[in-house]
Design a protein around this motif. Sequence first.
Motif, PDB file in Angstrom:
ATOM      1  N   ASN A   1     -13.899 -22.958 -11.012  1.00 15.23           N
ATOM      2  CA  ASN A   1     -13.763 -23.425 -12.398  1.00 15.23           C
ATOM      3  C   ASN A   1     -14.729 -24.566 -12.686  1.00 15.23           C
ATOM      4  O   ASN A   1     -15.242 -24.681 -13.798  1.00 15.23           O
ATOM      5  CB  ASN A   1     -12.331 -23.917 -12.650  1.00 15.23           C
ATOM      6  CG  ASN A   1     -11.370 -22.780 -12.948  1.00 15.23           C
ATOM      7  OD1 ASN A   1     -11.785 -21.636 -13.146  1.00 15.23           O
ATOM      8  ND2 ASN A   1     -10.094 -23.089 -12.973  1.00 15.23           N
TER       9      ASN A   1
ATOM     10  N   TYR B   1      -9.935 -30.123 -19.935  1.00 10.62           N
ATOM     11  CA  TYR B   1     -10.473 -29.828 -18.591  1.00 10.62           C
ATOM     12  C   TYR B   1     -11.879 -29.257 -18.714  1.00 10.62           C
ATOM     13  O   TYR B   1     -12.805 -29.683 -18.007  1.00 10.62           O
ATOM     14  CB  TYR B   1      -9.571 -28.826 -17.852  1.00 10.62           C
ATOM     15  CG  TYR B   1     -10.138 -28.438 -16.502  1.00 10.62           C
ATOM     16  CD1 TYR B   1      -9.832 -29.170 -15.346  1.00 10.62           C
ATOM     17  CD2 TYR B   1     -11.015 -27.359 -16.364  1.00 10.62           C
ATOM     18  CE1 TYR B   1     -10.375 -28.833 -14.122  1.00 10.62           C
ATOM     19  CE2 TYR B   1     -11.562 -27.028 -15.137  1.00 10.62           C
ATOM     20  CZ  TYR B   1     -11.233 -27.761 -14.018  1.00 10.62           C
ATOM     21  OH  TYR B   1     -11.786 -27.430 -12.792  1.00 10.62           O
TER      22      TYR B   1
ATOM     23  N   ASP C   1     -12.560 -14.035 -14.347  1.00 12.60           N
ATOM     24  CA  ASP C   1     -11.630 -15.166 -14.334  1.00 12.60           C
ATOM     25  C   ASP C   1     -10.714 -15.206 -13.129  1.00 12.60           C
ATOM     26  O   ASP C   1      -9.753 -15.968 -13.114  1.00 12.60           O
ATOM     27  CB  ASP C   1     -10.830 -15.225 -15.640  1.00 12.60           C
ATOM     28  CG  ASP C   1      -9.892 -14.031 -15.809  1.00 12.60           C
ATOM     29  OD1 ASP C   1      -9.814 -13.207 -14.887  1.00 12.60           O
ATOM     30  OD2 ASP C   1      -9.260 -13.932 -16.866  1.00 12.60           O
TER      31      ASP C   1
ATOM     32  N   LYS D   1      -2.262 -20.632 -16.521  1.00 11.28           N
ATOM     33  CA  LYS D   1      -2.450 -22.043 -16.835  1.00 11.28           C
ATOM     34  C   LYS D   1      -2.883 -22.235 -18.293  1.00 11.28           C
ATOM     35  O   LYS D   1      -2.512 -23.217 -18.942  1.00 11.28           O
ATOM     36  CB  LYS D   1      -3.470 -22.648 -15.875  1.00 11.28           C
ATOM     37  CG  LYS D   1      -2.904 -22.803 -14.453  1.00 11.28           C
ATOM     38  CD  LYS D   1      -3.955 -22.678 -13.386  1.00 11.28           C
ATOM     39  CE  LYS D   1      -4.874 -23.845 -13.342  1.00 11.28           C
ATOM     40  NZ  LYS D   1      -4.472 -24.872 -12.379  1.00 11.28           N
ATOM     41  N   ALA D   2      -3.671 -21.298 -18.797  1.00 15.54           N
ATOM     42  CA  ALA D   2      -4.059 -21.369 -20.207  1.00 15.54           C
ATOM     43  C   ALA D   2      -2.852 -21.073 -21.099  1.00 15.54           C
ATOM     44  O   ALA D   2      -2.682 -21.675 -22.162  1.00 15.54           O
ATOM     45  CB  ALA D   2      -5.196 -20.397 -20.502  1.00 15.54           C
TER      46      ALA D   2
ATOM     47  N   ASN E   1      -5.814 -18.769 -13.864  1.00 17.93           N
ATOM     48  CA  ASN E   1      -6.322 -19.370 -15.099  1.00 17.93           C
ATOM     49  C   ASN E   1      -5.574 -18.847 -16.316  1.00 17.93           C
ATOM     50  O   ASN E   1      -5.350 -19.578 -17.279  1.00 17.93           O
ATOM     51  CB  ASN E   1      -7.816 -19.066 -15.264  1.00 17.93           C
ATOM     52  CG  ASN E   1      -8.690 -20.001 -14.454  1.00 17.93           C
ATOM     53  OD1 ASN E   1      -8.222 -20.992 -13.908  1.00 17.93           O
ATOM     54  ND2 ASN E   1      -9.964 -19.682 -14.373  1.00 17.93           N
TER      55      ASN E   1
ATOM     56  N   ASP F   1      -7.037 -27.329  -9.673  1.00 21.92           N
ATOM     57  CA  ASP F   1      -8.049 -26.420 -10.219  1.00 21.92           C
ATOM     58  C   ASP F   1      -8.650 -25.479  -9.199  1.00 21.92           C
ATOM     59  O   ASP F   1      -9.664 -24.828  -9.472  1.00 21.92           O
ATOM     60  CB  ASP F   1      -9.140 -27.186 -10.969  1.00 21.92           C
ATOM     61  CG  ASP F   1      -9.973 -28.078 -10.049  1.00 21.92           C
ATOM     62  OD1 ASP F   1      -9.749 -28.044  -8.828  1.00 21.92           O
ATOM     63  OD2 ASP F   1     -10.844 -28.788 -10.557  1.00 21.92           O
TER      64      ASP F   1
ATOM     65  N   SER G   1      -5.392 -32.512 -18.044  1.00 23.00           N
ATOM     66  CA  SER G   1      -4.142 -31.765 -18.092  1.00 23.00           C
ATOM     67  C   SER G   1      -3.243 -32.237 -19.230  1.00 23.00           C
ATOM     68  O   SER G   1      -3.205 -33.418 -19.564  1.00 23.00           O
ATOM     69  CB  SER G   1      -3.392 -31.900 -16.767  1.00 23.00           C
ATOM     70  OG  SER G   1      -2.969 -33.234 -16.578  1.00 23.00           O
TER      71      SER G   1
ATOM     72  N   VAL H   1     -10.172 -20.673 -23.003  1.00 22.17           N
ATOM     73  CA  VAL H   1      -8.874 -21.369 -23.019  1.00 22.17           C
ATOM     74  C   VAL H   1      -8.127 -21.020 -24.301  1.00 22.17           C
ATOM     75  O   VAL H   1      -6.938 -20.668 -24.270  1.00 22.17           O
ATOM     76  CB  VAL H   1      -9.068 -22.896 -22.905  1.00 22.17           C
ATOM     77  CG1 VAL H   1      -7.738 -23.623 -23.110  1.00 22.17           C
ATOM     78  CG2 VAL H   1      -9.671 -23.248 -21.553  1.00 22.17           C
TER      79      VAL H   1
ATOM     80  N   ASP I   1      -2.104 -27.489 -16.293  1.00 21.28           N
ATOM     81  CA  ASP I   1      -2.536 -26.414 -17.182  1.00 21.28           C
ATOM     82  C   ASP I   1      -4.050 -26.444 -17.364  1.00 21.28           C
ATOM     83  O   ASP I   1      -4.727 -27.402 -16.980  1.00 21.28           O
ATOM     84  CB  ASP I   1      -1.795 -26.483 -18.529  1.00 21.28           C
ATOM     85  CG  ASP I   1      -1.864 -27.832 -19.203  1.00 21.28           C
ATOM     86  OD1 ASP I   1      -2.331 -28.793 -18.568  1.00 21.28           O
ATOM     87  OD2 ASP I   1      -1.452 -27.925 -20.368  1.00 21.28           O
ATOM     88  N   LEU I   2      -4.567 -25.359 -17.888  1.00 21.17           N
ATOM     89  CA  LEU I   2      -6.006 -25.235 -18.134  1.00 21.17           C
ATOM     90  C   LEU I   2      -6.235 -25.504 -19.615  1.00 21.17           C
ATOM     91  O   LEU I   2      -5.770 -24.743 -20.469  1.00 21.17           O
ATOM     92  CB  LEU I   2      -6.490 -23.835 -17.766  1.00 21.17           C
ATOM     93  CG  LEU I   2      -7.978 -23.549 -18.007  1.00 21.17           C
ATOM     94  CD1 LEU I   2      -8.865 -24.484 -17.202  1.00 21.17           C
ATOM     95  CD2 LEU I   2      -8.289 -22.102 -17.651  1.00 21.17           C
TER      96      LEU I   2
END
Lengths: 385, 385
Positions: free
Chosen positions: A289, B376, A213, B292-293, B289, B213, B261, A377, B371-372
């Motif tokens: 991604n 997305y 990741d 963001k998750a 990531n 991203d 998002s 996620v 955000d992830l």
Amino acid sequence: MSVTAAGGFRAAGTAAGLKPSGTPDVALVVNDGPRRDAAAVFTSNRCKANPVLWSERTVTDGRLNAVVLNSGGANCYNGPEGFQTTHASAELVAELVGGGAFDVAVCSTGLIGQQLDRPLLENGIKAAAGALDGDGGHAAAEAILTTDSVAKEAVVERDGWAVGGMAKGAGMLAPALATMLVVLTTDAVAEPADLDAALRAATASTFDRLDTDGCMSTNDTVLLLASGASGVSPGRAALTAAVTTACADLARQLWVDAEGSHHDIQIEVTGAVTEADAVEVGRAVARSNLFKAAVFGGDPNWGRVLAAVGTTGAVFEPNDIDVVMNGVRVCRAGGTELASPSTDVDLSGRHVHVLVELNAGERAATVLTSDLTHDYVHENAAYST
Amino acid sequence: MSVTAAGGFRAAGTAAGLKPSGTPDVALVVNDGPRRDAAAVFTSNRCKANPVLWSERTVTDGRLNAVVLNSGGANCYNGPEGFQTTHASAELVAELVGGGAFDVAVCSTGLIGQQLDRPLLENGIKAAAGALDGDGGHAAAEAILTTDSVAKEAVVERDGWAVGGMAKGAGMLAPALATMLVVLTTDAVAEPADLDAALRAATASTFDRLDTDGCMSTNDTVLLLASGASGVSPGRAALTAAVTTACADLARQLWVDAEGSHHDIQIEVTGAVTEADAVEVGRAVARSNLFKAAVFGGDPNWGRVLAAVGTTGAVFEPNDIDVVMNGVRVCRAGGTELASPSTDVDLSGRHVHVLVELNAGERAATVLTSDLTHDYVHENAAYST
């Protein structure tokens, strides 16, 4: 067996109560000798956890008697109290198993920014010391897991000596070490310099090419302890080969257990001018991604592969690149020659092989990654809550 | 109004049938002069789409009469036929609006690796040329959208002159330009060198700091056309300021419409020794990531912020860093001093402000990201299927 497969080692794992789940969370690995040589590699993240700051110092003399590991807390970014907890753990292990605190490496994994409960941890260490066993490798491997779904263990048997290892790590897997803790043991006779060379070569071609990741941890640690109990001196080359085999085995186990993954993606880059170019290209694809989400969706979107390749500084001509996905050549000469339709690519299985032929040179490398999924996620949105 | 807000420009958008949805997919912007100065910046991706390869050449003389844009296909990595399609589009526009093909820039957006249907595209261009209008800016802005949910337009009015612009881009937004097409127009009188300087300064502090991203496109193009119709020569500084304002407005619109998002995340980095350091730190956080998750999950996980900061080469001491999330100082001095509990952070709203105080110098920068989310992953897993 893992870390206790090699002669001269005992290990244990106990549930100290650091994890709310009540599952095992403290592991201890002790080298009973006769030798206590060691080497280590650590995260290159500049924000390092307290156990990394501690263990970096302890291993400088090439000697370790023991390693104490905990899950249930990273012991990172929690101030002087956190460092004192690491120090106290090492002191306690030294009291219990002999030697000095500076002969004890410490590893932690879990959430950043929280204090470990020191009384619980110390009780756990005492219990682990009491449970040390020549067959305790599996119990230790169980006690270091966080979001891992299974324990990761490896044994490499050689003529009269062996290398064993355990690993944890399922997210935050990125180069310059995955978010992972790895303890390798061997009963070979080896000087610290040989162990260091073997470990660096092994990690460079295994853990450093695992990038699930793109996130680099604050706590990554890979330790190699040698007891000399076999009396065999295999030499640096044979040692490197065996350690590399063990690391490759553990890296593969980390890969297929990556958080939320539905596909194990192997990105093979050939025709590079240098191996570093091949790694850079593989890593760029592994970090896209968009490409990773496409694989999750069963979409062999080779345009996203090329878009990632184009971000690198590797030597190549855009119109020389071929891309092969699961055996189907979906892009020839950068799209300038007729290729197979991407609808021929079957991504229904778990394994995905992406071959990027740069056609610029003779070097190659493979980077391992995972797809970007709803489960990834979900798992990382929910981890600390 | 967007690109037709400035005097001397006409525009149009038509549905040529390149998109299965039947929505508008061909846009044309024409500079009626009296001057036809221009500047452009393009993706730094080395795998460039055919329209980028073409437009890079056409703009070298600082002159453009027109821009033709299409959605419904990136015209990238599809061989000589793809380049011929770009060339033919430019020839056709030149025939229809005057001048030579080399005075026509071409932009495309959509999937990589497929041919555009040339007859459909040419019919669309003819229809657009017939529909050119001094009020056609909005129709043009509509015709360049892909996964965008709304058209992005900006107008900056000055004393007697103006800058207008349109943009598209919702995914693959990364530095060295987002995946985006932007056309800016002005009726100011300006030399190509002034336009180039203004455009480079403007994009460096706006689009280049948008990283939703981490993926860099093959097709990114930002064009600035000047008609001189106002007769006003504002000078380089005033021009730069107005173009920067327009770009910042468009960048903000791209940001809040980023694919899937749920949170618009603004990462402000202060106390850096250099602005480049501040951007590097902001970008590292924007590309995590895990962070963001966590934001998607409403989890103010500042440990993941520090872990990302630690991967950079910026000047800082880990124990000097403060992190403030939505006004709550959740980390003081790298965790060595008492901070507010992260449970005080409210991430329920759409806007998230993360302040990283390096406390190493006097420079600052802000990077925008998203955000992830499940959306997305869904959108990018399903895009081409």
